[in-house]
Write a protein that holds these residues in place. Structure first.
Motif: not given
Length: 327
Positions: A281-289, A312-327
């Motif tokens: 479930t993580i890969p499709p979420g990361v691709i869509l994000l 804040p919204k742009e930065v939060a989305a970017a941080v979320t993307f980076v966190v899940f990419v690391i995972v």
């Protein structure tokens, strides 16, 4: 004021100036009488009289220029909006999804009977698996109808504010969970999807002043911009998938804390299955994000003249993307 579609010019007049607008006294008197009745019934808090005065006012206005097709919507649309407000489906769906969550959670132990207790056990296991899914599908069908109805009433896609985004994310989370459930047939995905939908709708109803549930027009900067219809569904779908993953992660931790490092095959198999769900479930979420972030930048460039503004919204989305990419 010019109509943005036809280019026709409009001049707004006060009701007291209506007699100087070129119509006969019979037509203008009907309008002023209806408006007086509307004000009086409103002051008296008389709902029936107010409805009658509203219908009389509309009829009087249409009679002033009978040869012209009115550009506003008919009373049927008003009735549909009143019906939708009375049903208040998105508020009711909070508790409906809680019911789906509870049924799915109670059915989980019975799903383990599949293939282990003979023919009766398999039948019970199949019923236990199918019951919450059917309940979730019924809830999602009602949810979809409410979204379509609100979309038609407002005349725009239901993605214009934070309230509508939460409502859309709730439906997306439940839909994606059902799709994954039909692939793996394990039950936990129905539980998690119902929880995503329930939490999203509860969040949407927390503060009506902050997340206004009323049907309203888009902000001017969003009007006539097709990118909103691409960016918002993409980014909200990514949030729904990733929240589904987060809930599965908490399920994994909960089972691990309750059973510890038990070497029972069934316990280890349960943890392994949930880990597999998260892996897929993580890969499709990361691709869509990622797609949503890029589309949001393109949309910002078209609407505000800059691709990225470090808000804040742009930065939060970017941080979320980076966190899940690391995972």
């Amino acid at each position: 004021v010019s109509d943005p579609v036809s280019g026709e010019a409009y001049v707004f007049q006060s009701p007291r100036d209506i007699r100087r607008m070129g119509w006969g006294a019979d037509r203008t008197d009907a309008v002023t009488t209806a408006m007086t009745g509307l004000a009086d019934s409103f002051a008296a808090n008389d709902a029936d009289a107010f409805t009658g005065a509203s219908e009389g006012l509309l009829a009087a206005i249409l009679a002033m220029n009978p040869g012209r097709d009115p550009s506003w919507r008919s009373l049927d649309w008003i009735d549909r909006e009143v019906t939708l407000n009375r049903l208040n489906p998105f508020s009711a769906l909070r508790f409906i999804y809680f019911g789906v969550f509870f049924i799915a959670l109670c059915a989980l132990p019975l799903m383990g009977l599949k293939g282990s207790e003979g023919g009766t056990g398999r039948t019970i296991g199949r019923i236990a698996w199918a019951t919450p899914i059917l309940a979730a599908m019924a809830a999602l069908a009602y949810h979809t109808w409410a979204i379509i109805e609100r979309t038609e009433i407002s005349g725009r896609a239901m993605i214009g504010n934070l309230y509508e985004s939460f409502v859309f994310a709730a439906a997306s989370g439940m839909l994606l969970a059902l799709i994954f459930e039909f692939v793996w047939r394990r039950g936990w995905l129905t539980v998690s999807g119902a929880m995503v939908a329930m939490l999203a709708l509860f969040s949407a109803q927390l503060d009506p002043e902050f997340m206004n549930p009323e049907v309203s027009k888009l902000q001017p900067v969003l009007i006539n911009n097709s990118l909103i219809h691409i960016h918002v569904p993409t980014i909200m779908s990514s949030y729904a998938v990733l929240v589904l993953t987060v809930i599965l992660g908490h399920v994994y931790l909960g089972l691990w804390l309750v059973r510890g490092t038990s070497r029972e095959p069934q316990h280890r198999a349960s943890l392994s299955r949930i880990a597999t769900f998260m892996f897929w479930t993580i890969p499709p979420g990361v691709i869509l994000l990622f797609a949503g972030i890029v589309l949001g930048g393109v949309w910002a460039d078209a609407s505000w003249g800059r691709f990225w503004g470090n808000d804040p919204k742009e930065v939060a989305a970017a941080v979320t993307f980076v966190v899940f990419v690391i995972v």
